[in-house]
Motif scaffolding. Structure first.
Motif, PDB file in Angstrom:
ATOM      1  N   SER A  57       0.822  -1.218   0.000  1.00 34.53           N
ATOM      2  CA  SER A  57       0.000   0.000   0.000  1.00 34.53           C
ATOM      3  C   SER A  57       0.854   1.265   0.000  1.00 34.53           C
ATOM      4  CB  SER A  57      -0.956   0.008   1.192  1.00 34.53           C
ATOM      5  OG  SER A  57      -0.247   0.182   2.406  1.00 34.53           O
ATOM      6  N   LEU A  58       2.141   1.138   0.337  1.00 34.76           N
ATOM      7  CA  LEU A  58       3.045   2.297   0.354  1.00 34.76           C
ATOM      8  C   LEU A  58       3.947   2.362  -0.875  1.00 34.76           C
ATOM      9  CD1 LEU A  58       4.191   2.288   4.096  1.00 34.76           C
ATOM     10  CD2 LEU A  58       2.479   3.765   3.013  1.00 34.76           C
ATOM     11  N   CYS A  59       4.308   1.201  -1.433  1.00 35.76           N
ATOM     12  CA  CYS A  59       5.238   1.155  -2.555  1.00 35.76           C
ATOM     13  C   CYS A  59       4.648   1.809  -3.797  1.00 35.76           C
ATOM     14  CB  CYS A  59       5.594  -0.291  -2.871  1.00 35.76           C
ATOM     15  SG  CYS A  59       6.728  -0.470  -4.261  1.00 35.76           S
ATOM     16  N   TYR A  60       5.435   2.691  -4.423  1.00 34.15           N
ATOM     17  CA  TYR A  60       4.996   3.263  -5.697  1.00 34.15           C
ATOM     18  C   TYR A  60       5.971   2.974  -6.830  1.00 34.15           C
ATOM     19  CZ  TYR A  60       7.811   7.374  -4.242  1.00 34.15           C
ATOM     20  OH  TYR A  60       8.805   8.208  -3.810  1.00 34.15           O
ATOM     21  N   GLY A  61       6.862   2.010  -6.625  1.00 34.46           N
ATOM     22  CA  GLY A  61       7.695   1.514  -7.712  1.00 34.46           C
ATOM     23  C   GLY A  61       8.879   2.372  -8.088  1.00 34.46           C
ATOM     24  N   SER A  62       9.525   3.011  -7.130  1.00 32.14           N
ATOM     25  CA  SER A  62      10.684   3.866  -7.438  1.00 32.14           C
ATOM     26  C   SER A  62      11.873   3.053  -7.941  1.00 32.14           C
ATOM     27  CB  SER A  62      11.105   4.664  -6.207  1.00 32.14           C
ATOM     28  OG  SER A  62      11.729   3.820  -5.251  1.00 32.14           O
ATOM     29  N   GLY A  63      11.994   1.807  -7.502  1.00 28.09           N
ATOM     30  CA  GLY A  63      13.096   0.954  -7.935  1.00 28.09           C
ATOM     31  C   GLY A  63      14.332   1.016  -7.053  1.00 28.09           C
ATOM     32  N   GLU A  64      14.320   1.813  -6.005  1.00 25.55           N
ATOM     33  CA  GLU A  64      15.489   1.915  -5.119  1.00 25.55           C
ATOM     34  C   GLU A  64      15.866   0.557  -4.535  1.00 25.55           C
ATOM     35  OE1 GLU A  64      17.715   4.385  -4.144  1.00 25.55           O
ATOM     36  OE2 GLU A  64      16.853   5.448  -5.835  1.00 25.55           O
ATOM     37  N   CYS A  65      14.879  -0.223  -4.126  1.00 22.19           N
ATOM     38  CA  CYS A  65      15.172  -1.511  -3.500  1.00 22.19           C
ATOM     39  C   CYS A  65      15.854  -2.459  -4.486  1.00 22.19           C
ATOM     40  CB  CYS A  65      13.904  -2.139  -2.931  1.00 22.19           C
ATOM     41  SG  CYS A  65      12.579  -2.407  -4.125  1.00 22.19           S
ATOM     42  N   VAL A  66      15.320  -2.544  -5.688  1.00 14.64           N
ATOM     43  CA  VAL A  66      15.886  -3.437  -6.707  1.00 14.64           C
ATOM     44  C   VAL A  66      17.291  -2.973  -7.094  1.00 14.64           C
ATOM     45  CG1 VAL A  66      15.574  -4.364  -9.033  1.00 14.64           C
ATOM     46  CG2 VAL A  66      13.595  -4.061  -7.543  1.00 14.64           C
ATOM     47  N   HIS A  67      17.493  -1.672  -7.159  1.00 13.87           N
ATOM     48  CA  HIS A  67      18.803  -1.114  -7.497  1.00 13.87           C
ATOM     49  C   HIS A  67      19.836  -1.447  -6.416  1.00 13.87           C
ATOM     50  CE1 HIS A  67      21.859   1.704  -8.820  1.00 13.87           C
ATOM     51  NE2 HIS A  67      21.846   2.239  -7.612  1.00 13.87           N
ATOM     52  N   ARG A  68      19.452  -1.343  -5.161  1.00 15.41           N
ATOM     53  CA  ARG A  68      20.399  -1.529  -4.054  1.00 15.41           C
ATOM     54  C   ARG A  68      20.623  -2.981  -3.673  1.00 15.41           C
ATOM     55  NH1 ARG A  68      21.619   3.404  -2.081  1.00 15.41           N
ATOM     56  NH2 ARG A  68      20.183   5.067  -2.670  1.00 15.41           N
ATOM     57  N   ALA A  69      19.610  -3.833  -3.816  1.00 16.36           N
ATOM     58  CA  ALA A  69      19.758  -5.240  -3.418  1.00 16.36           C
ATOM     59  C   ALA A  69      18.979  -6.145  -4.379  1.00 16.36           C
ATOM     60  CB  ALA A  69      19.267  -5.419  -1.979  1.00 16.36           C
ATOM     61  N   PRO A  70      19.459  -6.269  -5.621  1.00 16.78           N
ATOM     62  CA  PRO A  70      18.720  -7.052  -6.624  1.00 16.78           C
ATOM     63  C   PRO A  70      18.605  -8.541  -6.298  1.00 16.78           C
ATOM     64  CG  PRO A  70      20.874  -6.407  -7.464  1.00 16.78           C
ATOM     65  CD  PRO A  70      20.679  -5.683  -6.160  1.00 16.78           C
ATOM     66  N   SER A  71      19.455  -9.045  -5.423  1.00 13.83           N
ATOM     67  CA  SER A  71      19.338 -10.460  -5.061  1.00 13.83           C
ATOM     68  C   SER A  71      18.198 -10.700  -4.068  1.00 13.83           C
ATOM     69  CB  SER A  71      20.651 -10.970  -4.471  1.00 13.83           C
ATOM     70  OG  SER A  71      20.933 -10.312  -3.249  1.00 13.83           O
ATOM     71  N   VAL A  72      17.687  -9.629  -3.469  1.00  8.86           N
ATOM     72  CA  VAL A  72      16.623  -9.736  -2.465  1.00  8.86           C
ATOM     73  C   VAL A  72      15.291  -9.208  -2.999  1.00  8.86           C
ATOM     74  CG1 VAL A  72      15.886  -9.034  -0.137  1.00  8.86           C
ATOM     75  CG2 VAL A  72      18.288  -9.587  -0.583  1.00  8.86           C
ATOM     76  N   PHE A  73      15.342  -8.136  -3.791  1.00 11.30           N
ATOM     77  CA  PHE A  73      14.122  -7.498  -4.287  1.00 11.30           C
ATOM     78  C   PHE A  73      13.991  -7.670  -5.798  1.00 11.30           C
ATOM     79  CE2 PHE A  73      15.604  -4.950  -0.642  1.00 11.30           C
ATOM     80  CZ  PHE A  73      14.516  -5.085   0.204  1.00 11.30           C
ATOM     81  N   GLU A  74      12.766  -7.661  -6.271  1.00 11.06           N
ATOM     82  CA  GLU A  74      12.487  -7.684  -7.702  1.00 11.06           C
ATOM     83  C   GLU A  74      11.223  -6.881  -7.961  1.00 11.06           C
ATOM     84  OE1 GLU A  74      11.453 -11.536  -9.316  1.00 11.06           O
ATOM     85  OE2 GLU A  74      10.586 -12.138  -7.407  1.00 11.06           O
TER      86      GLU A  74
END
Length: 66
Positions: free
Chosen positions: A12-29
């Motif tokens: 409900s909070l995520c708006y898809g900025s991509g910071e998580c995937v950029h910083r830890a692609p092995s954990v986030f997608e």
């Protein structure tokens, strides 16, 4: 015994900025243009890259819990 820190994303909070995937692609997608925790990676909250992703998430959607 140390309990590992769990990581999750509040959809409900995520708006898809991509910071998580950029910083830890092995954990986030990306799924449907939103960040999610990869299957089997919920116990990755102790990873410094995951902690940095949580700190830098512009929507504060990444949750770290014990």
């Amino acid at each position: 015994m140390k309990v590992s820190t769990k990581v999750s994303i509040d959809p409900s909070l995520c708006y898809g900025s991509g910071e998580c995937v950029h910083r830890a692609p092995s954990v986030f997608e990306f799924v449907d243009e939103y960040g999610v925790v990869r299957a089997g990676r919920a116990d990755s909250g102790d990873d410094p890259r995951v902690q940095e992703a949580a700190e830098k998430c512009p929507s504060q959607a990444i949750l770290l819990t014990e």
